[in-house]
Design a protein around this motif. Structure first.
Motif, PDB file in Angstrom:
ATOM      1  N   ASN A   1       2.004   0.675  -3.294  1.00  0.00           N
ATOM      2  CA  ASN A   1       1.312   2.119  -4.171  1.00  0.00           C
ATOM      3  C   ASN A   1       2.689   1.412  -5.741  1.00  0.00           C
ATOM      4  OD1 ASN A   1      -0.134   3.330  -3.044  1.00  0.00           O
ATOM      5  ND2 ASN A   1       1.464   4.493  -1.538  1.00  0.00           N
TER       6      ASN A   1
ATOM      7  N   ASP B   1      -6.121   3.346  -1.241  1.00  0.00           N
ATOM      8  CA  ASP B   1      -5.829   4.884  -0.803  1.00  0.00           C
ATOM      9  C   ASP B   1      -6.432   5.804   0.657  1.00  0.00           C
ATOM     10  OD1 ASP B   1      -5.842   8.254  -1.292  1.00  0.00           O
ATOM     11  OD2 ASP B   1      -6.367   8.536  -3.383  1.00  0.00           O
ATOM     12  N   ARG B   2      -5.515   6.485   1.367  1.00  0.00           N
ATOM     13  CA  ARG B   2      -5.925   6.834   2.700  1.00  0.00           C
ATOM     14  C   ARG B   2      -4.617   6.955   2.881  1.00  0.00           C
ATOM     15  NH1 ARG B   2     -10.458   4.714   7.256  1.00  0.00           N
ATOM     16  NH2 ARG B   2     -10.801   7.383   7.424  1.00  0.00           N
TER      17      ARG B   2
ATOM     18  N   LYS C   1      -4.365   7.126  -9.738  1.00  0.00           N
ATOM     19  CA  LYS C   1      -3.813   7.273  -7.831  1.00  0.00           C
ATOM     20  C   LYS C   1      -2.328   7.568  -8.412  1.00  0.00           C
ATOM     21  CE  LYS C   1      -2.921   6.215  -3.843  1.00  0.00           C
ATOM     22  NZ  LYS C   1      -2.020   5.695  -2.880  1.00  0.00           N
TER      23      LYS C   1
ATOM     24  N   LEU D   1      -2.063  11.191  -7.134  1.00  0.00           N
ATOM     25  CA  LEU D   1      -1.821  11.311  -5.916  1.00  0.00           C
ATOM     26  C   LEU D   1      -0.310  11.041  -5.371  1.00  0.00           C
ATOM     27  CD1 LEU D   1      -3.715  10.582  -2.672  1.00  0.00           C
ATOM     28  CD2 LEU D   1      -1.576  10.617  -3.028  1.00  0.00           C
ATOM     29  N   ASN D   2       0.327  10.620  -5.346  1.00  0.00           N
ATOM     30  CA  ASN D   2       1.177   9.755  -5.360  1.00  0.00           C
ATOM     31  C   ASN D   2       2.068  10.650  -6.135  1.00  0.00           C
ATOM     32  OD1 ASN D   2       0.282   6.779  -5.432  1.00  0.00           O
ATOM     33  ND2 ASN D   2       0.484   7.348  -2.996  1.00  0.00           N
TER      34      ASN D   2
ATOM     35  N   HIS E   1       1.981  13.624  -4.761  1.00  0.00           N
ATOM     36  CA  HIS E   1       3.458  13.891  -3.510  1.00  0.00           C
ATOM     37  C   HIS E   1       5.081  13.674  -3.216  1.00  0.00           C
ATOM     38  CE1 HIS E   1       0.425  12.129   0.029  1.00  0.00           C
ATOM     39  NE2 HIS E   1       0.697  12.884  -0.057  1.00  0.00           N
TER      40      HIS E   1
ATOM     41  N   HIS F   1       0.943  15.856   7.385  1.00  0.00           N
ATOM     42  CA  HIS F   1       2.121  14.892   6.345  1.00  0.00           C
ATOM     43  C   HIS F   1       2.712  15.042   6.069  1.00  0.00           C
ATOM     44  CE1 HIS F   1       1.005  11.221   3.363  1.00  0.00           C
ATOM     45  NE2 HIS F   1       1.863  10.927   4.392  1.00  0.00           N
TER      46      HIS F   1
ATOM     47  N   ILE G   1       6.852  10.795   3.213  1.00  0.00           N
ATOM     48  CA  ILE G   1       7.164  10.845   2.099  1.00  0.00           C
ATOM     49  C   ILE G   1       8.498  10.513   1.164  1.00  0.00           C
ATOM     50  CG2 ILE G   1       5.752  11.383  -0.255  1.00  0.00           C
ATOM     51  CD1 ILE G   1       4.268  13.295   1.596  1.00  0.00           C
TER      52      ILE G   1
ATOM     53  N   LYS H   1       9.898   4.416  -5.569  1.00  0.00           N
ATOM     54  CA  LYS H   1       8.571   5.538  -5.851  1.00  0.00           C
ATOM     55  C   LYS H   1       8.622   6.091  -7.376  1.00  0.00           C
ATOM     56  CE  LYS H   1       7.204   5.952  -0.764  1.00  0.00           C
ATOM     57  NZ  LYS H   1       7.513   6.853   0.068  1.00  0.00           N
TER      58      LYS H   1
ATOM     59  N   ARG I   1       6.473   7.332 -10.285  1.00  0.00           N
ATOM     60  CA  ARG I   1       5.356   7.861 -10.193  1.00  0.00           C
ATOM     61  C   ARG I   1       5.661   9.246 -11.674  1.00  0.00           C
ATOM     62  NH1 ARG I   1       5.241   8.951  -3.601  1.00  0.00           N
ATOM     63  NH2 ARG I   1       4.509   7.022  -3.155  1.00  0.00           N
TER      64      ARG I   1
END
Ligand code: CS2
Length: 475
Positions: A189, A228-229, A293, A297-298, A301, A365, A370, A377, A381
């Motif tokens: 990512n 992505d999953r 994404k 998403l991230n 998160h 999760h 995370i 990260k 992000r």
């Protein structure tokens, strides 16, 4: 007492074993729920087997090898579970087995090397360049230079220890064997992950000398992908459930949400499976998909990981159900969406789908999973969105709140894992604004040098405090 059920490889009809044409570095749950799934579902799956190498520890390879590399993918939706045996991985190898890695990467039949080695493993400096002084990189540069001047990969001492260092050694063997061009496909990512992989591999190849970097430039295609999953870590309860539902024992099942997405951009000079017929999307310009994404998403998160834990939550679904965390997510999404204008991104639908995916409480999760590797990260992000907002004359408060939540999280003495753990500890020991600035600097020097940003983030610290003693947010 009932006898233990047979292992899955003993209780099923043997699956065909396709020949190894893909080498994977980073044998973990995500690779098994994502790239291995797409490869199994490609119409030409019979021609494409994966040899997957572990990272730091051999355990996952040993466990998988005991059951012929087969494992169960549990697809967990809000309504129930479904089970599928995946057989596209045909060899699982300890990452320290550099001789086998070199042999496979040098083989003519091998067309692709895929990577899920974590964001932190690319050894990037805060400005996105390859950091030759980073501990793993510096050791590997030395090891590669020793190997180039006569070392062999069977004498493990002095061999590269990072996945990319090992890959460089293996690429040198491919050059020597004359097996020709190959594709390296990053599935981590990171924005522009192909380009990042290229920079890191070329940086390490300079340790080898003798024109290896030039050969790599001419013969290795670095493909960028957005993956992505949602794949939480497998638990003992998952293992027990597979045994009960499937009637066999599986030491390595993997649990994932039903949703999956893979966008790829780049050349495959030695061919690839027809992944697009399994639902992957091949595009010319990956950046808008990647940003959608990584940010939506991230990014959310990361907000949920720090804010959620500060508020006493353990999973994504629990944190999202907390109105304060949910508002932080929505505010950040509003901010990020202003910079996601490319045609076809359909942000409202994407956001709605994320709310449903995150709200799937059957997928536990963990926020601790995370929260790891924040410095790497957050650069992907929070920083790009905040930088874009400020360039447009706005404050970037939604992104600043993500940074503030992380600062509060590490300051509160929570356990964390990070490549810059020592630097984080040092910054945490500073006081007030200096602490905020010191921590911000580990994520972005430009943001840390802007007094308005430091003041904004400092003001937002305490926003998720659950104890009366903590400072309330003044926004
Ligand atoms: C998560 C990702 O751990 C994390 O940082 O944000 O692993 C996320 O679950 C995946 O990218 C989903 O595709």
């Amino acid at each position: 007492m009932n006898a233990a059920p047979p292992a899955l490889n003993r209780s099923l009809k043997p699956l065909p074993k396709p020949p190894v044409r893909i080498v994977h570095l980073g044998l973990g749950a995500f690779h098994r729920s994502h790239q291995a799934w797409y490869t199994q579902h490609a119409p030409d799956a019979a021609e494409w087997g994966i040899a997957a190498f572990t990272g730091r520890r051999p355990d996952a390879a040993a466990a998988l090898s005991r059951q012929d590399c087969l494992y169960t993918l549990v697809e967990r939706s809000a309504g129930g579970d479904s089970f599928e045996v995946i057989g596209s991985i045909v060899e699982a190898v300890d990452g320290a087995n550099i001789a086998r890695l070199c042999e496979l990467v040098a083989a003519k039949e091998t067309a692709i090397v895929t990577l899920t080695i974590t964001e932190a493993a690319y050894g990037l400096a805060a400005d996105g360049t390859f950091d030759a002084g980073a501990p793993g990189a510096a050791d590997d540069l030395r090891a590669l230079s020793a190997a180039a001047s006569g070392g062999t990969e069977s004498g493990v001492a002095g061999m590269p220890g990072t996945p990319l260092g090992r890959l460089v050694l293996a690429l040198a063997r491919r050059r020597d064997s004359g097996s020709g061009p190959i594709a390296v496909v990053s599935c981590d990512n990171l924005s522009a992950n192909g380009e990042v992989a290229r920079r890191a591999v070329l940086g390490l190849a300079s340790g080898w000398g003798s024109g290896l970097a030039g050969w790599i430039e001419a013969n290795v295609s670095f493909v960028s992908t957005s993956v992505d999953r949602i794949t939480p870590r497998t638990t003992e309860a998952d293992i027990a459930e597979v045994e009960e539902q499937c009637g066999y024992s599986d030491n390595s099942p993997v649990v994932a949400e039903p949703f999956r997405n893979w966008v790829l951009s780049g050349d495959f000079p030695a061919g690839r499976p027809r992944w697009e017929e399994a639902g992957a999307v091949v595009v010319g310009d990956i950046e808008p998909y990647e940003n959608r994404k990584l940010w939506l998403l991230n990014g959310s998160h990361s907000i949920l990981a720090y804010a959620g834990q500060l508020r006493g939550h353990a999973t994504v679904a629990d944190a999202l159900a907390d109105p304060l965390c949910r508002k932080a997510v929505e505010d950040f999404w509003d901010e990020a969406a202003r910079h996601l204008q490319a045609e076809g991104l359909d942000i409202p639908t994407y956001r709605q789908a994320l709310l449903e995916r995150f709200g799937n409480a059957r997928i536990a999760h963990r926020l601790t999973q995370i929260a790891a590797d924040a410095t790497t990260k957050l650069r992907m992000r929070a920083v790009p969105v905040m930088t874009a907002e400020r360039a447009d004359g706005r404050s970037g408060a939604g992104s600043a709140l993500m940074l503030a939540a992380w600062i509060d999280y590490v300051t509160a003495g929570n356990d964390f894992q990070d490549p810059l753990a020592a630097e984080i500890e040092a910054a945490v020991s500073l006081d007030g604004t200096e602490r905020v600035q010191g921590l911000l600097r580990l994520v972005s020097a430009a943001l840390a040098d802007d007094p308005d940003v430091v003041a904004l983030v400092a003001r937002l610290c305490g926003s998720f405090a659950t104890t009366p003693a903590a400072t309330p947010a003044r926004t």
